[in-house]
Design a protein around this motif. Structure first.
Motif, PDB file in Angstrom:
ATOM      1  N   LEU B  51      -1.972 -19.783  16.791  1.00  0.00           N
ATOM      2  CA  LEU B  51      -3.049 -19.550  17.663  1.00  0.00           C
ATOM      3  C   LEU B  51      -4.204 -20.199  17.059  1.00  0.00           C
ATOM      4  CD1 LEU B  51      -2.877 -15.921  20.181  1.00  0.00           C
ATOM      5  CD2 LEU B  51      -2.233 -19.226  20.614  1.00  0.00           C
ATOM      6  N   GLU B  52      -4.537 -19.955  16.163  1.00  0.00           N
ATOM      7  CA  GLU B  52      -5.353 -20.180  15.456  1.00  0.00           C
ATOM      8  C   GLU B  52      -5.221 -21.467  14.950  1.00  0.00           C
ATOM      9  OE1 GLU B  52      -5.575 -18.307  11.254  1.00  0.00           O
ATOM     10  OE2 GLU B  52      -7.190 -19.325  10.489  1.00  0.00           O
ATOM     11  N   LEU B  53      -3.906 -22.233  14.460  1.00  0.00           N
ATOM     12  CA  LEU B  53      -3.524 -23.933  13.799  1.00  0.00           C
ATOM     13  C   LEU B  53      -3.990 -24.469  15.734  1.00  0.00           C
ATOM     14  CD1 LEU B  53      -3.036 -24.909  11.885  1.00  0.00           C
ATOM     15  CD2 LEU B  53      -0.572 -24.676  12.967  1.00  0.00           C
ATOM     16  N   ALA B  54      -3.605 -23.394  17.247  1.00  0.00           N
ATOM     17  CA  ALA B  54      -3.642 -24.337  18.000  1.00  0.00           C
ATOM     18  C   ALA B  54      -5.564 -24.545  17.756  1.00  0.00           C
ATOM     19  CB  ALA B  54      -3.874 -23.601  19.238  1.00  0.00           C
ATOM     20  N   ARG B  55      -6.154 -23.798  17.653  1.00  0.00           N
ATOM     21  CA  ARG B  55      -8.173 -23.406  17.722  1.00  0.00           C
ATOM     22  C   ARG B  55      -8.408 -25.171  16.642  1.00  0.00           C
ATOM     23  NH1 ARG B  55     -11.101 -21.637  14.976  1.00  0.00           N
ATOM     24  NH2 ARG B  55     -10.025 -20.211  14.571  1.00  0.00           N
ATOM     25  N   HIS B  56      -7.588 -24.946  15.778  1.00  0.00           N
ATOM     26  CA  HIS B  56      -8.601 -25.215  14.243  1.00  0.00           C
ATOM     27  C   HIS B  56      -7.894 -27.305  15.552  1.00  0.00           C
ATOM     28  CE1 HIS B  56      -9.866 -23.642  10.821  1.00  0.00           C
ATOM     29  NE2 HIS B  56      -8.990 -23.114  11.326  1.00  0.00           N
ATOM     30  N   LEU B  57      -7.255 -27.142  15.752  1.00  0.00           N
ATOM     31  CA  LEU B  57      -6.644 -29.138  16.185  1.00  0.00           C
ATOM     32  C   LEU B  57      -7.054 -28.961  17.854  1.00  0.00           C
ATOM     33  CD1 LEU B  57      -2.689 -28.491  14.683  1.00  0.00           C
ATOM     34  CD2 LEU B  57      -4.414 -30.511  14.156  1.00  0.00           C
ATOM     35  N   GLU B  58      -7.111 -28.116  18.213  1.00  0.00           N
ATOM     36  CA  GLU B  58      -7.798 -28.360  19.871  1.00  0.00           C
ATOM     37  C   GLU B  58      -7.239 -29.067  20.338  1.00  0.00           C
ATOM     38  OE1 GLU B  58     -11.616 -29.549  20.559  1.00  0.00           O
ATOM     39  OE2 GLU B  58     -11.821 -30.824  18.275  1.00  0.00           O
ATOM     40  N   LEU B  59      -5.900 -27.874  20.877  1.00  0.00           N
ATOM     41  CA  LEU B  59      -4.413 -28.219  21.019  1.00  0.00           C
ATOM     42  C   LEU B  59      -4.060 -26.455  21.850  1.00  0.00           C
ATOM     43  CD1 LEU B  59      -2.404 -30.001  18.594  1.00  0.00           C
ATOM     44  CD2 LEU B  59      -3.772 -31.125  20.966  1.00  0.00           C
ATOM     45  N   GLU B  60      -3.449 -27.366  23.115  1.00  0.00           N
ATOM     46  CA  GLU B  60      -2.201 -25.792  23.248  1.00  0.00           C
ATOM     47  C   GLU B  60      -2.082 -25.212  22.925  1.00  0.00           C
ATOM     48  OE1 GLU B  60      -3.712 -23.915  26.731  1.00  0.00           O
ATOM     49  OE2 GLU B  60      -4.976 -25.243  26.234  1.00  0.00           O
ATOM     50  N   LYS B  61      -1.254 -23.825  22.385  1.00  0.00           N
ATOM     51  CA  LYS B  61       0.006 -23.458  21.605  1.00  0.00           C
ATOM     52  C   LYS B  61       1.112 -23.766  22.005  1.00  0.00           C
ATOM     53  CE  LYS B  61      -0.121 -19.386  25.318  1.00  0.00           C
ATOM     54  NZ  LYS B  61       0.249 -17.964  25.137  1.00  0.00           N
ATOM     55  N   SER B  62       1.096 -24.098  23.556  1.00  0.00           N
ATOM     56  CA  SER B  62       2.392 -24.624  23.598  1.00  0.00           C
ATOM     57  C   SER B  62       2.909 -25.515  22.545  1.00  0.00           C
ATOM     58  CB  SER B  62       2.596 -25.004  25.211  1.00  0.00           C
ATOM     59  OG  SER B  62       1.673 -25.584  25.521  1.00  0.00           O
ATOM     60  N   SER B  63       1.390 -26.735  22.529  1.00  0.00           N
ATOM     61  CA  SER B  63       1.704 -28.116  22.126  1.00  0.00           C
ATOM     62  C   SER B  63       2.200 -28.075  21.033  1.00  0.00           C
ATOM     63  CB  SER B  63       0.529 -28.628  21.763  1.00  0.00           C
ATOM     64  OG  SER B  63       0.201 -29.002  23.152  1.00  0.00           O
ATOM     65  N   LEU B  64       1.780 -26.688  20.224  1.00  0.00           N
ATOM     66  CA  LEU B  64       1.589 -27.096  18.330  1.00  0.00           C
ATOM     67  C   LEU B  64       3.527 -26.407  18.423  1.00  0.00           C
ATOM     68  CD1 LEU B  64      -1.180 -26.074  17.770  1.00  0.00           C
ATOM     69  CD2 LEU B  64      -0.130 -24.915  15.847  1.00  0.00           C
ATOM     70  N   SER B  65       4.033 -25.192  19.099  1.00  0.00           N
ATOM     71  CA  SER B  65       5.849 -25.247  19.185  1.00  0.00           C
ATOM     72  C   SER B  65       7.024 -26.659  18.779  1.00  0.00           C
ATOM     73  CB  SER B  65       6.278 -23.919  20.683  1.00  0.00           C
ATOM     74  OG  SER B  65       5.237 -23.139  20.606  1.00  0.00           O
ATOM     75  N   GLY B  66       5.966 -27.554  19.351  1.00  0.00           N
ATOM     76  CA  GLY B  66       7.232 -28.570  19.524  1.00  0.00           C
ATOM     77  C   GLY B  66       7.051 -29.310  17.928  1.00  0.00           C
ATOM     78  N   LEU B  67       5.480 -29.146  17.833  1.00  0.00           N
ATOM     79  CA  LEU B  67       4.603 -29.993  16.483  1.00  0.00           C
ATOM     80  C   LEU B  67       5.130 -29.222  14.831  1.00  0.00           C
ATOM     81  CD1 LEU B  67       2.597 -32.185  16.940  1.00  0.00           C
ATOM     82  CD2 LEU B  67       0.768 -30.699  16.133  1.00  0.00           C
TER      83      LEU B  67
END
Lengths: 148, 148
Positions: B51-67
């Motif tokens: 979640l914190e990573l998503a906030r830093h990158l300004e992305l949805e948490k779901s986008s982060l899973s794949g990333l």
DNA sequence: TATTGTTATACTCTATAACTATA
DNA sequence: TATAGTTATAGAGTATAACAATA
């Protein structure tokens, strides 16, 4: 030894991400991507063919087909068949595309302008000059453009 | 009437595109995208949760899973399960990821540094200060970040 | 043969919505 | 119920390679 502190480079990238994030957000509010905005911007004062457009955007020509397809489907651009070469077409922005492009440009300019207004007039002028020079050096030093 | 000439804003965006294009090209030479480079950059001095990573990158948490999946598959990052909360994990850059990140950062810095070296030392210092101030104003004026 | 552009295919990146598991 | 994260799904954007039509 040209081993400079990278604080300037870091700052420039930080600013770039800030600007791009804002452009991206404003574009998204109009259901456009940054690339689509750039596409419309390029077409503001040009009516290029697909290859020329690809060169401007630094994309493969095949990537442009879809890009232009989607823009055309939304009525933002048109493919104008070339009368002299039946393989070729030029891409023209429509009135609607031009309008949308202008709206977005104005919103982005207003927002970023507010940002740079923490600087007094004299500093803004100076910043403009310095940025301009670095951009010019990029054109000269190539690399990104020289590669092709 | 604050109806300023937009040449500064235009210049800043032009420079942003130049910098991003170069970062993108150098990243691609190492089979990385700009987002992956940013991901590794953020992890340089942090070990955040998704979640914190998503906030830093300004992305949805779901986008982060794949990333993170793709970065993990390449051995660039690891998911470290949280001992206290069995739902959570923190993301840690691996030695390999750190090395790759450093290589790319050095290449990018060298190239952009060459660019800004059209300016004499004094102007580079001045540019750094001005850019820094605009960045700070962005943090204050929010908008991009304030939206959430 | 060379050039202009499209199509087929595959992958990354992104969001929304629904879901699982844990708190 | 609320939170951390994943999965399902859909679509944009991109590249490479093969292709069609025209020059």
């Amino acid at each position: 030894m040209p081993k400079p502190d990278p604080s300037l480079v870091d700052g420039l990238f930080q600013l770039s991400f800030v600007l791009l994030a804002r452009l991206s957000r404003i574009a998204a509010e109009h259901d456009l991507s940054v690339v689509q905005v750039r596409l419309l911007g390029i077409l503001r004062d040009r009516e290029p063919g697909m290859l020329e457009l690809a060169r401007h955007l630094e994309l493969e020509k095949s990537s442009l087909s879809g890009l232009v397809d989607r823009a055309e489907k939304r009525g933002l651009v048109e493919r104008i068949p070339s009368p002299s070469d039946r393989r070729a077409a030029t891409i023209r922005v429509t009135a609607q595309g031009r309008k949308l492009s202008r709206v977005i440009a104005e919103a982005v300019t207003a927002e970023v302008d507010a940002l740079v207004h923490v600087l007094p007039e004299a500093d803004r002028k100076r910043l403009a000059v310095l940025v301009e020079r670095v951009c010019a050096s990029s054109a000269t030093l190539g690399a990104a453009s020289r590669t092709r």
